[in-house]
Write an enzyme that holds these catalytic residues in place. Structure first.
Site, PDB file in Angstrom:
ATOM      1  N   LYS A  66       0.837  -1.193   0.000  1.00  0.00           N
ATOM      2  CA  LYS A  66       0.000   0.000   0.000  1.00  0.00           C
ATOM      3  C   LYS A  66       0.875   1.248   0.000  1.00  0.00           C
ATOM      4  O   LYS A  66       1.850   1.334   0.739  1.00  0.00           O
ATOM      5  CB  LYS A  66      -0.913  -0.038   1.230  1.00  0.00           C
ATOM      6  CG  LYS A  66      -1.909   1.089   1.329  1.00  0.00           C
ATOM      7  CD  LYS A  66      -2.814   0.905   2.534  1.00  0.00           C
ATOM      8  CE  LYS A  66      -3.815   2.035   2.680  1.00  0.00           C
ATOM      9  NZ  LYS A  66      -4.724   1.834   3.834  1.00  0.00           N
ATOM     10  N   SER A 141      -9.041   2.995   2.369  1.00  0.00           N
ATOM     11  CA  SER A 141      -7.938   3.531   1.606  1.00  0.00           C
ATOM     12  C   SER A 141      -7.030   2.448   1.010  1.00  0.00           C
ATOM     13  O   SER A 141      -6.108   2.765   0.266  1.00  0.00           O
ATOM     14  CB  SER A 141      -7.094   4.461   2.496  1.00  0.00           C
ATOM     15  OG  SER A 141      -6.552   3.749   3.610  1.00  0.00           O
ATOM     16  N   SER A 165     -10.427   1.083   6.460  1.00  0.00           N
ATOM     17  CA  SER A 165      -9.656   1.079   5.221  1.00  0.00           C
ATOM     18  C   SER A 165      -9.171  -0.284   4.760  1.00  0.00           C
ATOM     19  O   SER A 165      -8.754  -0.443   3.614  1.00  0.00           O
ATOM     20  CB  SER A 165      -8.450   2.016   5.350  1.00  0.00           C
ATOM     21  OG  SER A 165      -8.877   3.348   5.419  1.00  0.00           O
TER      22      SER A 165
END
Length: 494
Positions: A66, A141, A165
């Site tokens: 990520k 996210s 997220s």
């Protein structure tokens, strides 16, 4: 397969690169890549297998990180123009642990700017589209990681979770995302080290894949003062769960969250299809207090801690979501902060009576079906206008405040034919028990047409309209020669 020499790490990496090059243009999940370095590491991993050396848990597995987690020698932008040319010279602890377990960093995965929001678009890389319909959003996210897993681009991807997220993108893309209890996996990136809000955790296509990543990353580290000693191998040796003995509670809205009628109807259908699996399956009512204001204050505190320097230097350097969070926090008082800390403690206590009578609590993961990624957030839910860009995440941030572990399991589709995520919340610090139950539920769901994991039809993917990169204001460098590059090679942007 790598361990028994039926699959070479080189073959696996090349297959992943081929899949990324074929599918990523449709969904824009993978951002910066380091294919040349990864190929070199895959060859080294192959040689270790052939020599019969001891192999790590993730030996030879291509890894997507990520883009909030710093990676040595690989462009790490946090989805922000402020970091358009940022190449760290060392890995953050999470990535370092994965690499020590044998994973091969192959690329970064897309995020909202600074991780603010649950729609993975930013002015550096553009938007991530949903693998089931690239015109719709993939959540956030950790949206890039979820989409990459759903498209089988990479077998291992990282995520993190403050208000949902990990769980939300997993739900919208039809994969598994687990928010562990605070401290299970050290989160070195958070500046408020004693806060329980932000955690890092695993994503996977299955519960077992999530467990594999946990086993490689869990355990104490001084970068996170909430981390503690534990046995990471326990995640590989889960006790078998007997669903027929589990007492399960469910709620559509935690008594306080807006949820669209069609999601409520889909959730009721799922509960009807699975309730026979359990000893009990009862609807419960909750009174948790002012969860929304508590989350507003605690979230804003974290943004003030992380963005004060950038904001004071130039407020316009931040996008609208991070800026709004900072400004909300800057207006708050010590009285509000103290109240929010105390209210979170009260929320934890209000959560506990459920677990005197039940082993698990079920809810929808998201209150809406995936919406167009051109819409920044779900502005209206259940006919009510949402007061800010993250209020629609309430189903997950309620659980964040309670600090209980939670996992989003793929659970069939919703009324729109898009993936439906089932949020399963375990008892306080009951990560192993939660994972055991989730694995048993996953196995039971696989045999049921209403509950089984949906799979995207990659052969039918079409370009998004407008293009997924249409919101990029200025492209990042297409070939990046970073001084911190671990192999001195080229880091290209996909």
């Amino acid at each position: 397969m790598i361990g028994n020499k039926t699959l070479s790490p080189v073959e696996l990496l090349n297959a992943c690169i081929e899949r990324i090059e074929a599918v990523n243009p449709y969904v824009n999940a993978v951002t910066a890549t380091c294919f040349d370095r990864a190929r070199s590491e895959a060859r080294t991993a192959e040689q270790a297998v052939m020599r019969g050396e001891p192999l790590g848990l993730l030996h030879g597995l291509p890894l997507g990180v990520k883009d909030l987690e710093p990676t040595a020698g690989l462009l790490t932008t946090f989805g922000s123009p402020l970091f358009r040319q940022h190449v760290p010279n060392q890995d953050i602890e999470l990535v370092a642990r994965l690499r020590r377990a044998g994973a091969i960093v192959t690329g970064k995965t897309n995020v909202p700017e600074m991780g603010a929001g649950a729609n993975s678009f930013n002015a550096v890389w553009g938007a991530t589209g949903n693998p089931f319909n690239p015109n719709l959003n993939a959540g956030g996210s950790s949206g890039g990681s979820a989409a990459a897993l759903a498209c089988d681009m990479l077998p291992v991807c990282t995520g993190s979770d403050t208000g949902g997220s990990l769980r939300i993108p997993a739900a919208l893309c039809g994969v598994v995302g687990m928010r562990p209890s605070p401290g299970v996996v050290p989160s070195a990136r958070k500046l408020l080290g004693w806060s329980s809000l932000s955690v890092v955790g695993p994503m996977g296509r299955t519960v077992d894949e999530a467990c594999l990543q946990l086993a490689a990353t869990a355990g104490v580290h001084a970068s996170d003062p909430l981390s503690y000693p534990l046995d990471p191998a326990a995640f590989l040796n889960l006790p078998a769960a007997d669903l027929g003995k589990l007492r399960v509670a469910y709620t559509a809205d935690f008594g306080t969250c807006d949820v669209d009628d069609d999601i409520r109807a889909s959730f009721a259908e799922k509960i009807g299809a699975m309730r026979h699996l359990f000893a009990r399956c009862d609807e419960v009512n909750l009174e948790l207090g002012d969860v929304h204001r508590a989350f507003d204050v605690l979230r804003a505190e974290a943004f003030v801690a992380g963005m004060r320097e950038a904001y004071e230097k130039d407020p316009h350097s931040l996008g609208p979501n991070p800026r709004a969070n900072y400004e909300m926090g800057a207006r708050m008082s010590l009285v509000e902060s103290a109240w929010a800390q105390a209210e979170q403690t009260r929320i934890l206590q209000r959560f506990q009576p459920i677990y005197r009578d039940y082993d698990l609590l079920l809810s929808p993961t998201t209150p809406v079906s995936p919406f167009p990624w051109t819409v920044p957030y779900a502005q209206v839910v259940q006919g009510r206008e949402q007061v800010n860009y993250y209020r629609w995440l309430a189903l997950t941030y309620v659980v964040t405040l309670a600090t209980h572990p939670a996992i989003s399991l793929p659970c069939g589709t919703d009324a729109q034919g898009m993936p439906f995520g089932l949020q399963v919340v375990g008892g306080f610090r009951g990560d192993l028990q939660l994972l055991s139950a989730a694995r048993a539920m996953e196995e039971a769901f696989a045999a049921h047409p209403v509950l089984r994991r949906p799979r995207p039809d990659l052969a039918r993917l079409e370009p998004a309209v407008p293009a997924l990169d249409s919101i990029v204001t200025a492209p990042p460098p297409r070939d990046w020669h970073g001084s911190g590059a671990a192999d001195g090679g080229t880091v290209s942007a996909v």
